[in-house]
Design a protein around this motif. Structure first.
Motif, short mmCIF file in Angstrom:
data_model
loop_
_atom_site.label_atom_id
_atom_site.label_comp_id
_atom_site.label_asym_id
_atom_site.label_seq_id
_atom_site.Cartn_x
_atom_site.Cartn_y
_atom_site.Cartn_z
N ASN A 36 54.66 -11.14 -67.89
CA ASN A 36 55.23 -11.91 -67.37
C ASN A 36 55.70 -12.66 -68.92
O ASN A 36 56.28 -13.29 -69.10
CB ASN A 36 53.78 -13.88 -67.68
N GLU A 37 55.23 -11.58 -69.59
CA GLU A 37 55.57 -11.40 -71.56
C GLU A 37 57.06 -10.02 -70.98
O GLU A 37 57.55 -10.50 -71.82
CB GLU A 37 54.68 -10.83 -72.49
N ILE A 38 57.52 -9.72 -70.00
CA ILE A 38 58.55 -8.74 -69.94
C ILE A 38 59.39 -9.02 -69.65
O ILE A 38 60.08 -10.63 -68.47
CB ILE A 38 58.16 -8.18 -68.81
N ARG A 39 60.41 -9.31 -70.60
CA ARG A 39 61.83 -9.86 -70.32
C ARG A 39 62.59 -9.29 -69.38
O ARG A 39 63.78 -9.26 -69.25
CB ARG A 39 62.15 -10.24 -71.61
N ASN A 40 62.82 -7.71 -69.31
CA ASN A 40 63.81 -6.65 -68.88
C ASN A 40 63.21 -6.71 -67.64
O ASN A 40 61.82 -6.67 -67.57
CB ASN A 40 62.82 -5.44 -69.59
N GLY A 41 64.80 -7.46 -66.83
CA GLY A 41 64.42 -7.63 -65.41
C GLY A 41 64.19 -6.39 -64.89
O GLY A 41 62.67 -6.03 -63.64
N PHE A 42 64.60 -5.10 -64.73
CA PHE A 42 65.03 -4.00 -63.56
C PHE A 42 62.98 -3.60 -64.32
O PHE A 42 62.73 -3.33 -63.26
CB PHE A 42 66.20 -3.32 -64.50
N PHE A 43 63.32 -3.43 -65.38
CA PHE A 43 61.22 -2.71 -65.74
C PHE A 43 60.42 -3.90 -65.03
O PHE A 43 59.11 -2.98 -65.02
CB PHE A 43 61.16 -2.97 -67.80
N LYS A 44 60.38 -4.88 -65.06
CA LYS A 44 59.10 -5.83 -64.66
C LYS A 44 59.03 -5.77 -63.73
O LYS A 44 58.24 -5.34 -62.68
CB LYS A 44 59.53 -7.24 -65.00
N SER A 45 60.79 -5.83 -62.65
CA SER A 45 60.19 -5.00 -60.93
C SER A 45 60.00 -3.99 -60.45
O SER A 45 59.04 -3.58 -60.01
CB SER A 45 61.89 -5.19 -60.49
N SER A 46 59.69 -2.83 -62.11
CA SER A 46 59.71 -1.50 -61.20
C SER A 46 57.95 -1.43 -61.59
O SER A 46 58.02 -0.93 -60.94
CB SER A 46 60.62 -0.53 -62.09
N VAL A 47 57.20 -2.11 -62.48
CA VAL A 47 55.83 -2.24 -62.98
C VAL A 47 55.34 -3.00 -61.31
O VAL A 47 54.62 -2.36 -61.10
CB VAL A 47 55.74 -2.76 -64.07
N GLN A 48 56.33 -4.23 -61.47
CA GLN A 48 55.78 -4.81 -60.41
C GLN A 48 55.12 -4.09 -58.93
O GLN A 48 53.84 -3.84 -58.10
CB GLN A 48 56.41 -5.82 -59.36
N MET A 49 56.33 -3.18 -58.45
CA MET A 49 56.41 -1.89 -57.27
C MET A 49 55.72 -1.39 -57.58
O MET A 49 55.27 -0.66 -56.51
CB MET A 49 57.79 -1.55 -56.99
#
Length: 305
Positions: A103-116
């Protein structure tokens, strides 16, 4: 009374599509969940396949006494509760921490990568997961064993060390299910009112203060419900994974009630004995569920009922 009944019938006719949607899962629950409950009666009978459930003679609490008087009863109960509580203490907060971090990550690509990356292990089957563990921890070809060997540690079969079994089981479970479990908490965080974050920003609150005062309170209702459900299944361990991870060296800490039922009850065709143990597990889970729900209702506004 007749007037109210007539109005109810009119509403049902008007919204029959919605009632149909509810009827199908309700029918599934009745056929596959509630009707089979009648079979629990074999726990109190000397079940014979030829005579059937109702033709078999009553034996009362014979199989319950047989289970409680088993020389290893307390060992199996200790192993079951030990693994469950260990998994709950480690596995329950892990998805919450991951959700707060994402929730604290603002970089959309990095956030999506971590989620995946964190979500992907959930789709690995139990058999493949255990195979990965066995190969990884193998004393000959295992990556961890080779790494320990470079540090001067003698090659050891880690899967054969009884004291390590619980940690291997629990932490592999955390790795596999944390990403999937975080989805619920991420969804809860998306429902937080943005004005709260704006007010906190105006007041000069740091990220840690926002997490403590906004994010965590918004997750408490969901966390309490999931905690109640988890505690209500504390006697229900994943039989498949534990059974596949078992070997003659770690059986002293890996033998739990579910594997004991399979080996003694089902492999020996003692269906009444296995039904008695299953009924015992269900009663314990029900007591825990009701008790924890009562405590949660007293301490907070969140509960199942």
């Amino acid at each position: 009374m007749q007037k109210e009944l007539g109005m109810s019938m009119k509403k049902m006719k008007r919204h029959w599509q919605l009632y149909l949607v509810v009827f199908l899962p309700l029918l599934y629950l009745i056929i596959f969940k509630y009707i089979p409950m009648a079979g629990v009666v074999i726990a109190f009978k000397d079940y014979n396949v030829i005579k059937g459930i109702w033709g078999s003679p009553w034996v009362g609490l014979k199989y319950f006494e047989q289970f409680f008087e088993s020389p290893n009863f307390w060992l199996y109960l200790k192993n079951t509760l030990g693994i469950s509580m260990y998994g709950l203490l480690v596995g329950f907060p892990a998805p919450i921490l991951l959700a707060l971090a994402l929730n604290e990550i603002r970089n959309g690509f990095f956030k999506s990568s971590v989620q995946m990356i964190t979500y992907a292990p959930y789709f690995i089957s139990t058999v493949i997961m255990v195979s990965i563990l066995i190969v990884t921890l193998s004393p000959n070809v295992g990556i961890i064993s080779k790494f320990l060997h470079t540090l001067g540690v003698e090659n050891t079969n880690l899967m054969g060390i009884p004291s390590l079994f619980k940690s291997i089981y629990v932490w592999s479970d955390v790795w596999q299910h944390t990403g999937y479990g975080a989805i619920i908490y991420i969804a809860a965080l998306t429902g937080v009112n943005p004005e709260l974050y704006e007010s906190a920003k105006v007041d000069g609150a740091s990220r840690i203060q926002k997490i403590i005062n906004i994010d965590i309170p918004s997750l408490i209702p969901v966390s309490v419900i999931l905690l109640i459900l988890n505690l209500g299944n504390i006697m229900k361990l994943g039989f498949e994974k534990i059974y596949l991870m078992q070997n003659p060296l770690n059986v002293s800490t890996s033998e739990v009630i579910s594997t004991y039922v399979y080996k003694v009850g089902l492999l020996s065709s003692s269906f009444s004995f296995s039904a008695a143990i299953g009924f015992f597990n269900s009663v314990v889970n029900l007591i825990l569920l009701v008790g924890v729900n009562y405590i949660a209702k007293k301490l907070s506004s969140s509960s199942l009922w």
